[in-house]
Scaffold this active site. Structure first.
Site, PDB file in Angstrom:
ATOM      1  CE  LYS A 249     108.611  45.924  24.976  1.00 47.86           C
ATOM      2  NZ  LYS A 249     107.562  45.188  24.229  1.00 47.86           N
TER       3      LYS A 249
ATOM      4  CB  SER B  84     109.842  42.851  22.013  1.00 52.66           C
ATOM      5  OG  SER B  84     108.594  43.441  22.363  1.00 52.66           O
TER       6      SER B  84
ATOM      7  CB  SER C  96     106.024  41.685  22.767  1.00 52.89           C
ATOM      8  OG  SER C  96     106.666  41.566  21.529  1.00 52.89           O
TER       9      SER C  96
END
Lengths: 494, 481
Positions: free
Chosen positions: A82, A157, A181
C-alpha cells in the site's frame, strides 16, 4: 502448468529456496509483472510498479539460493505494498498530490522485515488519499476497481492491495487499518485480511493517519498465507515506542485448537439486521451454523458501547489526523503555492494539495480539539473509548471469539456513495470498534452473493490472539469449504 | 515613602538539557555546526518516522527538577502542541501539557532587602526544541536551520514571585548556577541553551494592575534586567497617561531591542493561543522509575547557595568571597581541594581570589588553567601563615610556582626566601635604618608617624625583603621610643 503465483505461499517459497528446484524467484516475479501488465489497466490496483527493482531483487535472491545460502520463509514471493508504507527508493504518495515527487529514503520496518524474509516488492498500491475512505475512490490518481465486477469498488482504503491479491497479481500484499481498511476490502474482494492487535506490528515507516488506531495488516488468499506474512512483519521494534511483543497465550491456543467447545460470541450490536444485505446476513448464519455443527456454542451478548463506535471513531481519528497531516504544509512537501504571507502560503498549498475527504477530516479534527470544544468532543470520545475497551474485556470473559459480518453489504457500485460521506462512513460500522478497542480481527471469505460478489466474515479475538484467529480462519475454511475463488478476470492470463 | 506600585515578574525559562543526542532520535546535539547537518527522518518529521524517548533527557529532567526541589511525577505523559511554523517540521511540538514531569518546587535567591526569597517553581516539563529561522534583511527569503530541532528542553515556569528587575536577574543567575552544579545544562544564554521570557506587570495600591507583558528576545542576564526596567517605566507611564489596566487592555508580547534597550510591541493576545493539545499517540505514558529518582536525588551535589552559606558559617568567609568562590562549581571544588594542606580557609580564599584570580583574569582563563594542583596553594598559604615566608615573598613564590610548577617549600629553599625573625639580625637592620634615615627617625620621635614607613622600608631592604614585618615593626618602635 498453473502459474507459480497460484501456489500456497509456503510451497512457493520452499520451491524458490530449494536450489534443486527449477522454480526461480525471477520466474515468479516475471509472472507477477506480466499479470500486472495485462490486467492492471482495468483494475488500477497499482500506483507504481517497480519492474526493474523487483527483477533485480529476484535475481539477487536466486544468486543467494544458487550459492547455497539460506533464504527466508517468503523467498521469491511477490509483495504489493500500500502506498502509505515507505519502501526505500520508491515513491511514497499516499495517493495525494501533497506528496507528489516524494521518494522514501528508508524502508518501513515491515518492509525491511518482509525483504529480509525473501519477499520481493513489485510495486505500490492505490488507496484512498491518506487512507481516508472505504472505496479507494478518494485517490488523487484515480479509483481502483473490484476484480469480481469492474463497475464496483474494491473497498478501501487498502483497495489496491486487496484487488491485487484477489486478481492473482501477487500472492501477498500489505495494507493498513485505521477503522477497517484491511478487513473491509478483503471482504469485498473475497480474500483474507488481518488487522493485528494494536502494537503487534511496527508503525515505523507507515505514514500516520490516526496514530493510536493505525496498524499495518497483511492480505492473502488464505489464512495460512496471511499468517505467513503476519509472522514475518510482527514483533517489537525499537523504532516504534508503541510496539511490543505478544507472546502466544492461552487465548490464541484456544482459537487454534478444536472447534468443539469453542464459545462463539454473537454480539447484538454487530448484527446487520434489517439495515444490511440479506445475503450477508445469510452468509454469517451459514458460518455460525457450521461452527455449531462442529461443537462450538453460540454465546449471545451485548457490548452497548459498540453503538458509539462510529461517532467516537469520527472524533478520535480526525483529531489525530489533523495533527499528523500538519507537516504537509508546502514548506517542505508537495507543490508550494506561493503567497505574500506565510499563513496564506500554508492555506493555498494545503488547499491545492489535499482532496475533499482529507480536508473534511482535518477540519473535523481541528474542531474536535479546539479550545472550548475539546471537552465535549475529543475528551468525551477518549473516555468512551476507554469504557469500550473495558466492555470488550468483559465480553471476552464470556466467549473466545466474536463472529460477525465484516461489511454490512458486498461491493457497491463505483460512485454510489461517493457524494455521501455519511453513507461511506457507515461502511466501517462493523470494523471500527476493533480499532478503537485495539484487539485483532480478521476477515475471511464466506462465499458469494447470487450476483457473484464476495462476502466476508469477521473473526475478532482477545488482544494478542492474532495467530490463533488466523488458525481459526483456516479451520473454518476446512469446516465450510468457503475459500478464495479466483475471479474470471484472473483466469485470462496464465 | 511608600512605592507608587509593586513590580510583579514571573519567569518562563527554556533550558536545553545537556544530552549527547536529541530527545526523540539519535541525532547529535551540536551548536554552531554547518546548518542542517544533524538530521534524520525523525527530527525532520518525514512521513512515517516515529519518536522514541532518549532516556538521558528524562534523567537530566528529573535531576534538574530535584535541584529545583520539585516533586517528580510518578506517571507522566506526552502531549502534542499544534501550531504551524516553518522551523517546526511536524507542525507540532512534543511537550507535556497537563502532567508535567516536575511541579511545586522553589529556587532561593537574595531578595532586594537582603533576605532570602523562595521563588516558587510552578512546573517544569520536558519538550523538544524547534529549528531556527533566519530572516535575511533585504531579501525575500528566510533560511531555516533544523539542527536544533528535537533538542531536549526543560521549560521551567516560576510563580510571579520576583519583585524587581534585579531579583529577576538574580533568579536567572542562580538558576544558571544550579543547573551548572547539577551538570544538566550548559546554561549559556548567548548560545541559546538558556532562554527566558519574563512576564511583567505592575500593581498599584488601589488594586489596579497593568496588563501582563511577555518579553521575548532577551539573550543575557543584564538584558533581562534592562528589559524589565524599561517595561516597568513604560507600563507605569501608560497607566498614568491612559489608565491602561488588565481590565481594559489585553495581554501582549513585546520584543526586546538590544540596541535601544526598549521593548517593541509584537502581538496582542486577544484570547489564549489555541494549541489544540492532545496526548501524543506515538509515545506511551511514562512511568518514572522511583529508583531513577532516588539515584538522581542521591547523586545531586551540594547546590551553590548551600555551599555559599557553609563557606560563611563554617569557614568565616565574607558573603562576597563565598559568593565568588561558589559561583562556579569547579572553582569551589578547587578551593576545597586546596584546604587539605591545613592552611586557614580564609587565608586560602584570600590567595585564591586575590593573586590566583588576578593571574587567571589577566590571561582570560579559567581555574583549570592553574598550572599546579590545588593543594600547592594551600601549602603556600600555610607557609605564610606559619611565618616561614612573609606575604611579599609569598607572592614571589607563587609567581615561581606558576612558571616551574615546583612545590612552594622547594621554591622557598631554592630562592632563600625564608623569613628572618632572628632578634639580633632584625635589631641590627633596624639600627642601620635609623642611622641611614635620621630625618625620618627624628620625625617619628616628634610624633609624625607617617614617616615610619620609610624606616620600615629601609629595615626590610637591609634584610633583603625577608624580614618578619611584625618583628621589624616592633623592634623599630622599641628603638624609637
Amino acid at each position: 502448468m498453473a502459474s507459480p503465483l497460484d501456489l500456497p505461499v509456503a510451497e512457493l517459497a520452499a520451491c524458490v529456496a530449494d536450489p534443486r528446484d527449477p522454480l526461480r524467484a525471477a520466474d515468479v516475479v516475471d509472472a507477477s509483472l506480466r499479470r500486472i501488465a495485462a490486467l492492471d489497466g482495468r483494475l488500477h490496483a497499482f500506483l507504481h510498479v517497480d519492474d526493474a527493482g523487483a527483477r533485480r531483487a529476484a535475481a539477487d535472491l536466486d544468486d543467494r539460493v544458487a550459492r547455497g545460502e539460506a533464504v527466508g520463509p517468503l523467498a521469491g514471493v511477490p509483495l504489493a505494498v500500500k502506498d502509505n508504507l515507505a519502501v526505500a527508493g520508491l515513491p511514497l504518495t499516499c495517493a495525494s498530490k501533497v506528496l507528489g515527487g516524494y521518494v522514501a529514503p528508508r524502508d518501513a520496518t515491515v518492509i525491511a522485515r518482509a525483504k529480509a524474509a525473501g519477499a520481493i516488492v513489485v510495486g505500490k498500491t492505490n488507496l484512498d488519499e491518506f487512507a481516508m475512505g472505504s472505496s479507494t475512490e478518494n485517490s488523487a490518481f484515480g479509483a481502483s476497481r473490484n476484480p469480481y465486477d469492474l463497475a464496483r469498488v474494491p473497498g478501501g482504503s487498502s483497495g489496491g492491495s486487496a484487488a491485487a491479491v484477489a486478481a492473482g497479481l501477487v500472492p501477498l500484499a500489505l495494507g493498513s487499518e485505521t477503522g477497517g481498511s484491511v478487513r473491509q476490502p478483503a471482504s469485498l474482494c473475497g480474500i483474507v485480511g488481518h488487522k493485528p492487535t494494536y502494537g503487534r506490528v511496527s508503525r515505523n515507516g507507515l505514514v500516520a493517519f490516526a496514530s493510536s488506531l493505525d496498524q499495518v495488516g497483511p492480505f492473502g488468499r488464505s489464512a495460512e498465507d496471511t499468517a505467513a506474512l503476519q509472522r514475518v512483519i510482527e514483533g517489537a521494534d525499537p523504532l516504534d515506542a508503541t510496539s511490543r511483543a505478544f507472546p502466544d497465550g492461552p487465548a490464541a491456543a484456544r482459537l487454534a485448537g478444536d472447534l468443539a467447545g469453542l464459545r462463539v460470541g454473537v454480539v447484538e450490536e454487530l448484527e446487520v439486521g434489517a439495515t444490511g444485505d440479506p445475503e450477508v446476513v445469510a452468509a454469517v448464519e451459514r458460518v455460525r451454523a457450521a461452527l455449531v455443527a462442529r461443537g462450538a456454542t453460540l454465546v449471545r451478548l451485548s457490548v452497548p458501547l459498540m453503538k458509539a463506535g462510529i461517532p467516537v471513531y469520527y472524533v478520535v481519528a480526525p483529531a489525530e489526523c489533523s495533527s499528523n497531516l500538519a507537516r504537509f504544509d508546502g514548506i517542505r512537501y508537495g507543490a508550494r503555492v506561493d503567497a505574500p504571507e506565510l499563513d496564506a502560503l500554508y492555506a493555498r498549498s494545503r488547499d491545492a494539495g489535499f482532496g475533499a475527504e482529507v480536508k473534511r477530516r482535518i477540519l473535523l479534527g481541528t474542531f474536535a480539539l479546539s479550545a472550548g470544544y475539546a471537552d465535549a468532543f475529543y475528551k468525551r470520545a477518549m473516555s468512551l473509548r476507554g469504557a469500550l475497551r473495558e466492555q470488550m474485556t468483559a465480553a471476552f470473559a464470556r466467549c473466545d471469539v466474536l463472529v460477525s459480518a465484516t461489511s454490512p453489504f458486498p461491493a457497491f457500485r463505483a460512485g454510489e456513495k461517493a457524494g455521501d460521506p455519511l453513507a461511506m462512513y457507515l461502511c466501517d460500522v462493523l470494523t471500527v470498534t476493533a480499532n478503537l478497542a485495539g484487539g485483532p480481527a480478521v476477515s475471511v471469505p464466506a462465499g458469494r452473493t447470487r450476483a457473484g460478489l464476495p462476502v466476508g466474515v469477521q473473526l475478532w479475538g482477545p488482544d494478542g490472539s492474532d495467530l490463533g484467529l488466523l488458525a481459526l480462519g483456516a479451520t473454518l475454511r476446512g469446516a465450510t469449504g468457503l475459500a478464495y475463488e479466483a475471479p474470471a478476470l484472473a483466469r485470462e492470463v496464465p | 515613602m511608600t512605592a507608587p506600585f509593586r513590580v510583579i515578574v514571573g519567569m518562563e525559562v527554556h533550558l536545553q538539557l545537556r544530552t549527547r543526542t536529541k530527545a526523540f532520535c539519535a541525532c547529535r546535539v551540536a551548536y554552531g555546526d554547518e546548518p542542517n547537518t544533524h538530521l534524520c527522518p525523525v527530527c525532520l518529521g518525514l512521513p512515517g518516522a516515529l519518536p522514541v524517548l532518549n532516556a538521558e533527557a528524562l534523567r537530566l529532567g528529573v535531576r534538574t527538577g530535584l535541584a529545583l526541589r520539585c516533586a517528580i511525577a510518578a506517571r507522566t505523559k506526552w502531549d502534542r502542541k499544534n501550531y504551524f511554523y516553518p522551523d517546526l517540521p511536524k507542525g507540532y511540538q512534543i511537550s507535556q501539557y497537563d502532567k508535567p514531569l516536575c511541579a511545586s518546587g522553589f529556587l532561593e535567591i537574595d531578595a532586594d532587602d537582603g533576605t532570602t526569597k523562595r521563588v516558587r517553581i510552578r512546573r517544569a516539563h520536558l519538550e523538544e526544541d524547534t529549528g531556527k529561522s533566519f530572516h535575511v534583511a533585504g531579501t525575500k527569503h528566510s533560511r531555516i536551520d533544523l539542527n536544533r530541532c528535537g533538542t531536549p528542553l526543560l521549560e521551567i515556569v516560576s510563580e510571579p514571585d520576583l519583585a524587581s528587575a534585579d531579583e529577576a536577574a538574580r533568579y536567572l543567575e542562580e538558576l544558571r548556577k544550579v543547573v551548572a552544579y547539577a551538570g544538566t545544562s550548559d546554561g549559556n544564554m548567548q548560545e541559546g541553551n538558556l532562554r527566558c521570557e519574563p512576564n511583567v506587570n505592575l500593581v498599584y495600591p488601589n488594586g489596579d494592575r497593568t496588563p501582563i507583558v511577555e518579553v521575548k528576545n532577551v539573550n543575557s542576564v543584564s538584558n533581562v534586567a534592562r528589559a524589565i526596567r524599561f517595561e516597568v517605566a513604560r507600563q507605569d507611564a501608560e497607566y498614568r497617561a491612559h489608565g491602561r489596566t488588565m481590565a481594559n487592555t489585553p495581554r501582549s508580547t513585546r520584543g526586546f531591542d538590544d540596541a535601544t534597550g526598549e521593548t517593541v510591541h509584537q502581538r496582542t493576545k486577544e484570547s489564549a493561543d489555541d494549541y489544540r493539545y492532545f496526548p501524543e499517540p506515538d509515545l506511551p505514558p511514562l512511568d518514572v522509575d522511583p529508583a531513577l529518582v532516588e539515584a538522581e536525588r542521591a547523586a545531586l551535589p551540594e547546590l551553590p547557595r548551600a555551599r555559599r552559606t557553609r563557606y560563611v558559617e563554617a569557614f568565616g568567609l565574607s558573603a562576597y568571597d563565598a559568593g565568588v568562590l561558589t559561583a562556579d562549581r569547579r572553582v569551589a571544588d578547587w578551593y576545597e581541594q586546596a584546604l587539605v594542606a591545613g592552611a586557614s580557609p580564609k587565608g586560602v580564599a584570600n590567595w585564591l581570589t586575590g593573586e590566583v584570580f588576578a593571574r587567571l583574569n589577566a590571561e582570560s582563563r579559567g581555574i583549570e588553567a592553574v598550572p599546579f594542583p590545588p593543594a600547592r596553594l594551600g601549602e603556600l598559604t600555610a607557609l605564610v601563615e606559619g611565618k616561614t615566608v612573609n606575604a611579599q615573598a609569598g607572592k614571589q613564590v607563587l609567581r615561581t610556582m606558576w612558571e616551574s610548577g615546583e612545590a612552594p617549600k622547594d621554591v622557598v629553599a631554592r630562592l632563600g626566601l625564608a623569613q628572618v625573625s632572628d632578634p639580633g639580625a632584625v635589631k641590627a637592620a633596624c639600627e642601620a635604618a635609623i642611622a641611614a634615615e635620621p630625618n625620618a627617625a627624628a620625625a617619628v620621635r616628634a610624633g609624625k608617624l607617617e614617616a615610619f614607613g620609610r624606616l620600615m622600608g629601609a629595615a626590610m631592604k637591609a634584610l633583603k625583603g625577608k624580614g618578619d614585618p611584625a618583628a621589624v615593626k616592633a623592634t623599630l618602635t622599641d628603638l624609637l621610643r
